[in-house]
Design a protein around this motif. Structure first.
Motif, PDB file in Angstrom:
ATOM      1  N   HIS A 139      14.664  23.407  53.885  1.00  0.00           N
ATOM      2  CA  HIS A 139      15.775  24.376  53.547  1.00  0.00           C
ATOM      3  C   HIS A 139      16.692  24.372  54.828  1.00  0.00           C
ATOM      4  CE1 HIS A 139      16.961  28.519  52.772  1.00  0.00           C
ATOM      5  NE2 HIS A 139      16.277  29.223  53.597  1.00  0.00           N
ATOM      6  N   SER A 140      17.363  25.383  55.329  1.00  0.00           N
ATOM      7  CA  SER A 140      18.163  25.332  56.335  1.00  0.00           C
ATOM      8  C   SER A 140      17.724  25.810  57.674  1.00  0.00           C
ATOM      9  CB  SER A 140      19.375  26.300  56.147  1.00  0.00           C
ATOM     10  OG  SER A 140      18.859  27.494  55.892  1.00  0.00           O
ATOM     11  N   CYS A 144       9.411  25.402  56.697  1.00  0.00           N
ATOM     12  CA  CYS A 144       9.325  26.133  55.478  1.00  0.00           C
ATOM     13  C   CYS A 144       8.143  25.761  54.591  1.00  0.00           C
ATOM     14  CB  CYS A 144      10.775  25.937  54.604  1.00  0.00           C
ATOM     15  SG  CYS A 144      12.255  26.571  55.626  1.00  0.00           S
ATOM     16  N   ASP A 161      12.606  29.906  49.846  1.00  0.00           N
ATOM     17  CA  ASP A 161      13.880  29.348  49.639  1.00  0.00           C
ATOM     18  C   ASP A 161      13.594  27.891  49.920  1.00  0.00           C
ATOM     19  OD1 ASP A 161      14.861  31.921  49.566  1.00  0.00           O
ATOM     20  OD2 ASP A 161      15.925  31.991  51.370  1.00  0.00           O
ATOM     21  N   PHE A 162      14.668  27.142  49.105  1.00  0.00           N
ATOM     22  CA  PHE A 162      14.480  25.725  49.416  1.00  0.00           C
ATOM     23  C   PHE A 162      15.596  24.988  48.843  1.00  0.00           C
ATOM     24  CE2 PHE A 162      13.762  26.238  44.993  1.00  0.00           C
ATOM     25  CZ  PHE A 162      14.233  25.080  44.195  1.00  0.00           C
ATOM     26  N   LYS A 163      15.679  23.740  49.331  1.00  0.00           N
ATOM     27  CA  LYS A 163      16.787  22.802  48.545  1.00  0.00           C
ATOM     28  C   LYS A 163      15.948  21.538  48.576  1.00  0.00           C
ATOM     29  CE  LYS A 163      19.598  21.125  52.331  1.00  0.00           C
ATOM     30  NZ  LYS A 163      20.718  21.105  52.731  1.00  0.00           N
ATOM     31  N   ASP A 193      13.537  30.275  43.475  1.00  0.00           N
ATOM     32  CA  ASP A 193      14.684  30.780  44.236  1.00  0.00           C
ATOM     33  C   ASP A 193      16.145  30.534  43.320  1.00  0.00           C
ATOM     34  OD1 ASP A 193      16.729  31.188  46.151  1.00  0.00           O
ATOM     35  OD2 ASP A 193      16.635  29.265  47.153  1.00  0.00           O
ATOM     36  N   GLY A 366      21.480  25.676  52.324  1.00  0.00           N
ATOM     37  CA  GLY A 366      20.115  25.793  52.341  1.00  0.00           C
ATOM     38  C   GLY A 366      19.366  25.914  51.178  1.00  0.00           C
ATOM     39  N   HIS A 367      20.119  26.193  50.067  1.00  0.00           N
ATOM     40  CA  HIS A 367      19.462  26.323  48.729  1.00  0.00           C
ATOM     41  C   HIS A 367      19.865  25.349  47.565  1.00  0.00           C
ATOM     42  CE1 HIS A 367      18.512  30.557  50.066  1.00  0.00           C
ATOM     43  NE2 HIS A 367      19.318  30.570  50.784  1.00  0.00           N
TER      44      HIS A 367
END
Length: 556
Positions: A139-140, A144, A161-163, A193, A366-367
């Motif tokens: 994430h940003s 996390c 929250d994630f990417k 998310d 960040g997503h």
């Protein structure tokens, strides 16, 4: 299988951005995932922060086992002091997340009573009937986790929250393997998310900003000032490494920036090359082409470091012609005007502003975008799916994205909003009854300064129609008015209109006094209400406006 029900109870963050908080209940045991806050919209006049209403948790406080945190952004941890003031429960989170929580609790003088438990990705804890595994995600912000919560009815995956960053700057990859393992064994419910569901493709890696920074650092003939989120430790690391390569010193400016970098450095999450840091007070005495300033306050917050720099009101940094200011952050909806004003001030100082979308980018989200959201859906293949973190339209779009899984065992998708519960038992899943939720408006960040709805309504009333204060002096012995009433108004009518209107208003107040009995005149409460009613009727008839009227009666 048990006859007990599993309940998912969103207390904030569904159908809105911010205030993320979710309770998961099995029988008489509850765990809470995140306790965030949000910044107020323009209608909440004078309010500093907004938190979820934790009434449901307070009503069931003997059943609440713990608060489990996914990461350290304010929309996930900002409400913790307000939750802990109502019920002191243990808190579990990664080292960096808890360090940010500690700073917040210190501000509220609550750190000594808090029960904080550090966890690492891969670790498992037991909280009553819940077995929680922490799964590393990118994430940003650093450190996390997603949560794999095993319950007697099955596994719940909460992504936080994630990417899916294939090349994170710290080389710690998203733990897709663990989530895939859970998917193979069978997942009851996925909570995922939805923030970037409208973006096709993949979200760019954090490393994608490096080429643009290299170009700016190499061409800038004077200072480079970078405004970015203080929690973006990966971004800060790239700036530090690049500055060392091109021979520039780095100064951190802003309270949150200094705090976050100190925490990250102490935990070994931020590596600072020797002799690279520059004290803020030395910035102006070093050759401009040898300096990079990293400043907090990307959203144009009135008293933030970047806003003060923009209007040349910062003790350590003064912008000069030829400096380059880089806005390396997303514009949070609602902040467009404040950020625009800040950039205008920067440009007036003769500095170059680098902002907005460009290729290569100066900022990446960040997503996860659509393909990453699909990847997780395909790996986990849940029986039930609930999109989280977003407006209703985004969660609806995320639900549509999952429709292809119906041939792979997805039985149903539920779009919930804050307060709408989901119940699961051995017969299946369905929407349950709503719980009472709301939001708590807080002035100046203090637990004691909760703003009631009525206060906000009064503030809105004042902002729209102003106020009128009739001041009447009454002889306490005779009950007669001493001289003409005085009328003070603000934000109601212009100076030209005021004199004639106020003269007539005085006569209205005088008539009210004269037509009242001696008994009424000696009861200030009755007189204030009579004056308010008559004056309200008169002013509304004359101006079609409804100012706030507050009669003041002085005894003489």
């Amino acid at each position: 299988m048990s006859d007990q029900k599993l309940k998912v109870i969103p207390l904030g963050g569904l159908g809105e951005f911010g205030m993320n908080c979710m309770a998961i209940r099995y029988g008489d045991d509850i765990i809470v995932v995140d306790a965030g806050m949000m910044f107020p919209d323009a209608e909440l006049l004078g309010v500093d922060i907004v938190t979820p209403d934790f009434a449901y948790l307070e009503e069931n406080k003997e059943f609440v086992r713990a608060l489990v945190l996914t990461h350290g952004h304010e929309d996930h941890i900002g409400g913790i002091p307000f939750l802990l003031s109502q019920l002191n429960i243990p808190i579990y989170g990664t080292a960096f997340t808890l360090a940010l929580v500690e700073r917040r609790l210190e501000e509220h003088e609550m750190l000594d009573e808090a029960r904080l438990h550090r966890v690492k990705p891969g670790q498992k804890i037991e909280l009553g009937p819940f077995h929680v595994e922490f799964v590393h995600v990118t994430h940003s912000i650093v450190s996390c986790v997603a949560l794999a919560i095993t319950t007697p009815l099955g596994v719940i995956i909460h992504t936080g929250d994630f990417k899916v960053d294939p090349t994170p700057t710290d080389n710690v990859l998203f733990d897709l393997h663990t989530l895939a393992e859970y998917g193979k064994r069978g997942v009851l419910l996925l909570l995922s998310d939805s923030t970037n569901v409208d973006r096709p493709g993949y979200t760019a890696s954090e490393r994608a900003v490096l080429p643009r920074f290299e170009e700016i650092f190499n061409r800038a003939e004077r200072r480079v000032v970078v405004a970015c989120f203080s929690s973006s430790i990966h971004r800060l690391q790239q700036i530090l490494d690049l500055a060392a390569t091109v021979g520039r010193k780095v100064a951190f400016i802003g309270r949150s920036m200094l705090s976050a970098t100190e925490i990250a450095h102490n935990l070994g999450l931020l590596t600072i090359p020797d002799n690279l840091l520059l004290r803020p007070q030395d910035i102006m005495s070093v050759a401009p082409h040898k300096v990079v300033c990293v400043v907090s306050g990307t959203q144009g917050e009135p008293m933030s470091a970047m806003s003060r720099v923009a209007v040349d009101n910062h003790k350590s940094l003064s912008l000069e012609r030829g400096d380059v200011v880089v806005h390396s952050a997303r514009i949070i909806p609602g902040n467009e005007k404040a950020i625009g004003r800040m950039m205008n001030h920067i440009a007036r100082r003769g500095a170059e502003v680098v902002a907005g979308s460009m290729n290569p980018p100066i900022h990446v989200s960040g997503h996860g975008s659509q393909e990453e959201l699909k990847l997780l859906l395909n790996l986990i293949r849940p029986r039930y799916f609930v999109p989280i973190h977003g407006e209703y339209w985004q969660m609806s779009k995320h639900a549509a994205l999952a429709s292809h899984l119906r041939s792979y065992g997805l039985e149903d998708t539920f779009i919930l909003e804050t307060g709408q519960t989901l119940e699961i038992d051995r017969h299946g899943a369905r929407k349950g009854e709503k719980v009472t939720v709301g939001r708590i408006c807080i002035d100046s960040g203090s637990i004691d300064e909760i703003v009631e709805d009525m206060v906000i309504r009064d503030r809105r009333h004042l902002s729209e129609d102003g106020f009128v204060i009739p001041i009447i002096a009454i002889d306490k012995h005779t009950g007669k008015c001493e001289g003409l009433p005085e009328i003070v108004s603000r934000g109601f009518v212009s100076m030209e209109e005021r004199s004639e209107l106020m003269a007539s208003a005085r006569q209205v107040v005088l008539r009210t006094l004269e037509t009242s009995s001696n008994e009424e005149r000696t009861d200030w409460g009755v007189m204030q209400e009579k004056i308010r009613a008559d004056l309200k009727r008169f002013l509304n008839k004359q101006t079609q406006r409804r100012p706030l009227i507050m009669p003041v009666i002085l005894e003489v």
